[in-house]
Scaffold this motif. Structure first.
Motif, mmCIF file in Angstrom:
data_model
loop_
_atom_site.group_PDB
_atom_site.id
_atom_site.type_symbol
_atom_site.label_atom_id
_atom_site.label_comp_id
_atom_site.label_asym_id
_atom_site.label_seq_id
_atom_site.Cartn_x
_atom_site.Cartn_y
_atom_site.Cartn_z
ATOM 1 N N ASP A 96 15.596 -0.368 -3.205
ATOM 2 C CA ASP A 96 15.352 0.412 -4.425
ATOM 3 C C ASP A 96 14.592 1.652 -3.959
ATOM 4 O O ASP A 96 13.359 1.670 -3.926
ATOM 5 C CB ASP A 96 14.525 -0.421 -5.413
ATOM 6 N N LEU A 97 15.357 2.685 -3.536
ATOM 7 C CA LEU A 97 14.783 3.856 -2.871
ATOM 8 C C LEU A 97 14.187 4.822 -3.892
ATOM 9 O O LEU A 97 14.818 5.779 -4.332
ATOM 10 C CB LEU A 97 15.845 4.552 -2.016
ATOM 11 N N ARG A 98 12.959 4.529 -4.282
ATOM 12 C CA ARG A 98 12.175 5.389 -5.171
ATOM 13 C C ARG A 98 10.711 5.079 -4.887
ATOM 14 O O ARG A 98 10.389 3.981 -4.424
ATOM 15 C CB ARG A 98 12.517 5.143 -6.636
ATOM 16 N N VAL A 99 9.835 6.041 -5.143
ATOM 17 C CA VAL A 99 8.413 5.797 -4.947
ATOM 18 C C VAL A 99 8.011 4.621 -5.828
ATOM 19 O O VAL A 99 8.316 4.593 -7.019
ATOM 20 C CB VAL A 99 7.584 7.059 -5.267
ATOM 21 N N GLY A 100 7.399 3.618 -5.225
ATOM 22 C CA GLY A 100 7.036 2.393 -5.926
ATOM 23 C C GLY A 100 8.117 1.326 -5.822
ATOM 24 O O GLY A 100 7.865 0.161 -6.096
ATOM 25 N N GLY A 101 9.320 1.726 -5.419
ATOM 26 C CA GLY A 101 10.408 0.775 -5.223
ATOM 27 C C GLY A 101 10.224 0.019 -3.916
ATOM 28 O O GLY A 101 9.337 0.331 -3.120
ATOM 29 N N GLN A 102 11.077 -0.970 -3.700
ATOM 30 C CA GLN A 102 10.938 -1.796 -2.496
ATOM 31 C C GLN A 102 12.260 -1.968 -1.777
ATOM 32 O O GLN A 102 13.330 -1.914 -2.384
ATOM 33 C CB GLN A 102 10.393 -3.179 -2.854
ATOM 34 N N GLN A 103 12.124 -2.188 -0.496
ATOM 35 C CA GLN A 103 13.244 -2.617 0.336
ATOM 36 C C GLN A 103 12.879 -3.999 0.854
ATOM 37 O O GLN A 103 11.798 -4.190 1.392
ATOM 38 C CB GLN A 103 13.445 -1.682 1.517
ATOM 39 N N VAL A 122 5.983 7.319 -0.087
ATOM 40 C CA VAL A 122 6.397 8.725 -0.052
ATOM 41 C C VAL A 122 7.860 8.765 0.359
ATOM 42 O O VAL A 122 8.245 8.128 1.350
ATOM 43 C CB VAL A 122 5.558 9.543 0.965
ATOM 44 N N ILE A 123 8.674 9.502 -0.392
ATOM 45 C CA ILE A 123 10.075 9.712 -0.032
ATOM 46 C C ILE A 123 10.337 11.213 -0.107
ATOM 47 O O ILE A 123 10.261 11.807 -1.174
ATOM 48 C CB ILE A 123 11.033 8.977 -0.996
ATOM 49 N N ASP A 124 10.620 11.823 1.039
ATOM 50 C CA ASP A 124 10.923 13.248 1.114
ATOM 51 C C ASP A 124 12.192 13.384 1.966
ATOM 52 O O ASP A 124 12.133 13.722 3.135
ATOM 53 C CB ASP A 124 9.737 14.005 1.727
ATOM 54 N N ARG A 125 13.343 13.034 1.347
ATOM 55 C CA ARG A 125 14.609 13.047 2.076
ATOM 56 C C ARG A 125 14.961 14.467 2.456
ATOM 57 O O ARG A 125 14.896 15.341 1.598
ATOM 58 C CB ARG A 125 15.719 12.436 1.209
ATOM 59 N N PRO A 126 15.365 14.759 3.664
ATOM 60 C CA PRO A 126 15.529 13.872 4.811
ATOM 61 C C PRO A 126 14.406 14.029 5.832
ATOM 62 O O PRO A 126 14.628 13.841 7.032
ATOM 63 C CB PRO A 126 16.847 14.386 5.409
ATOM 64 N N HIS A 127 13.215 14.375 5.380
ATOM 65 C CA HIS A 127 12.140 14.731 6.316
ATOM 66 C C HIS A 127 11.154 13.608 6.623
ATOM 67 O O HIS A 127 10.735 13.454 7.766
ATOM 68 C CB HIS A 127 11.360 15.937 5.776
ATOM 69 N N ARG A 128 10.775 12.835 5.598
ATOM 70 C CA ARG A 128 9.648 11.920 5.785
ATOM 71 C C ARG A 128 9.748 10.737 4.839
ATOM 72 O O ARG A 128 10.174 10.876 3.690
ATOM 73 C CB ARG A 128 8.363 12.697 5.511
ATOM 74 N N LEU A 129 9.305 9.583 5.345
ATOM 75 C CA LEU A 129 9.290 8.357 4.557
ATOM 76 C C LEU A 129 8.019 7.602 4.934
ATOM 77 O O LEU A 129 7.729 7.424 6.117
ATOM 78 C CB LEU A 129 10.521 7.518 4.914
ATOM 79 N N VAL A 130 7.253 7.172 3.932
ATOM 80 C CA VAL A 130 6.044 6.388 4.176
ATOM 81 C C VAL A 130 6.159 5.101 3.373
ATOM 82 O O VAL A 130 6.467 5.137 2.172
ATOM 83 C CB VAL A 130 4.763 7.152 3.779
ATOM 84 N N THR A 131 5.914 3.974 4.043
ATOM 85 C CA THR A 131 5.986 2.681 3.369
ATOM 86 C C THR A 131 4.802 1.808 3.761
ATOM 87 O O THR A 131 4.187 2.007 4.802
ATOM 88 C CB THR A 131 7.274 1.913 3.749
ATOM 89 N N GLU A 132 4.523 0.846 2.884
ATOM 90 C CA GLU A 132 3.649 -0.264 3.253
ATOM 91 C C GLU A 132 4.586 -1.427 3.527
ATOM 92 O O GLU A 132 5.417 -1.781 2.702
ATOM 93 C CB GLU A 132 2.688 -0.616 2.139
ATOM 94 N N SER A 133 4.469 -1.978 4.723
ATOM 95 C CA SER A 133 5.379 -3.034 5.167
ATOM 96 C C SER A 133 4.645 -4.358 5.262
ATOM 97 O O SER A 133 3.637 -4.465 5.947
ATOM 98 C CB SER A 133 5.948 -2.659 6.548
ATOM 99 N N SER A 134 5.174 -5.371 4.560
ATOM 100 C CA SER A 134 4.627 -6.730 4.646
ATOM 101 C C SER A 134 5.726 -7.627 5.185
ATOM 102 O O SER A 134 6.812 -7.695 4.611
ATOM 103 C CB SER A 134 4.185 -7.223 3.270
ATOM 104 N N GLY A 135 5.435 -8.279 6.295
ATOM 105 C CA GLY A 135 6.459 -9.098 6.929
ATOM 106 C C GLY A 135 5.974 -10.489 7.255
ATOM 107 O O GLY A 135 4.767 -10.754 7.313
ATOM 108 N N SER A 136 6.945 -11.382 7.449
ATOM 109 C CA SER A 136 6.632 -12.738 7.891
ATOM 110 C C SER A 136 7.682 -13.175 8.902
ATOM 111 O O SER A 136 8.837 -12.761 8.835
ATOM 112 C CB SER A 136 6.587 -13.707 6.707
ATOM 113 N N SER A 137 7.253 -14.007 9.838
ATOM 114 C CA SER A 137 8.144 -14.522 10.871
ATOM 115 C C SER A 137 8.427 -15.994 10.603
ATOM 116 O O SER A 137 7.749 -16.623 9.776
ATOM 117 C CB SER A 137 7.510 -14.322 12.255
ATOM 118 N N PRO A 138 9.432 -16.559 11.283
ATOM 119 C CA PRO A 138 9.785 -17.954 11.023
ATOM 120 C C PRO A 138 8.624 -18.939 11.221
ATOM 121 O O PRO A 138 8.603 -19.988 10.596
ATOM 122 C CB PRO A 138 10.905 -18.231 12.034
#
Length: 151
Positions: free
Chosen positions: A51-58, A78-94
């Motif tokens: 969901d490529l919008r500020v506040g959206g998630q991948q 932050v989404i500034d196509r095609p220059h810059r993208l800023v995300t907070e990433s939360s991940g988990s492993s098996p």
């Protein structure tokens, strides 16, 4: 307050496409489903929703089989196509380990290609940062480059 720069990762790669093409390959769910597994000898599990919008998630779920899945949810800050993208990433492993970092990706025209630069901060350990620097981002760059070479 100062940031502990030892837990910051910086990685770059020149990729064979325009900034728009690289940005789209990096953020489009259908393109990601291709490049996530493009170098795998045996097909695994790759599920991606964007969901490529500020506040959206991948959300990406991937792994060799249903019993060995990695999961990452990125919230777009932050989404500034095609220059810059800023995300907070939360991940988990098996194995149940979790981690949250901030990722800034920039896309800059460079000759006939694009210089893709990543700054990722907030790693819980030097070992985890080094794993991402030496394996995770190298693999992602290799896969995106392979995809763009075929596109």
């Amino acid at each position: 307050m100062t940031t502990d720069t030892t837990l910051e990762l910086r990685a770059t790669r020149v990729l064979p496409a325009t900034p728009e093409q690289v940005f789209d390959a990096y953020t489009d769910a259908e393109k990601q489903k291709i490049w996530f597994s493009i170098l795998d000898e045996e097909p695994g599990v790759v599920e991606i929703e964007v969901d490529l919008r500020v506040g959206g998630q991948q959300t990406a779920v991937w792994g060799p089989d249903r019993d060995t899945l990695f999961r990452e949810t990125q919230t777009f800050l932050v989404i500034d196509r095609p220059h810059r993208l800023v995300t907070e990433s939360s991940g988990s492993s098996p194995d149940g380990m979790t981690m949250t970092t901030q990722v800034e990706v920039t896309f800059e025209a460079h000759g006939d290609g694009t210089l893709m630069s990543v700054v990722q901060t907030g790693f819980p350990s030097v070992e985890m940062r080094d794993f991402f620097a030496e394996h995770a981002w190298v693999g992602a760059f290799d896969r995106i480059a392979a995809y763009l070479s075929q596109a």
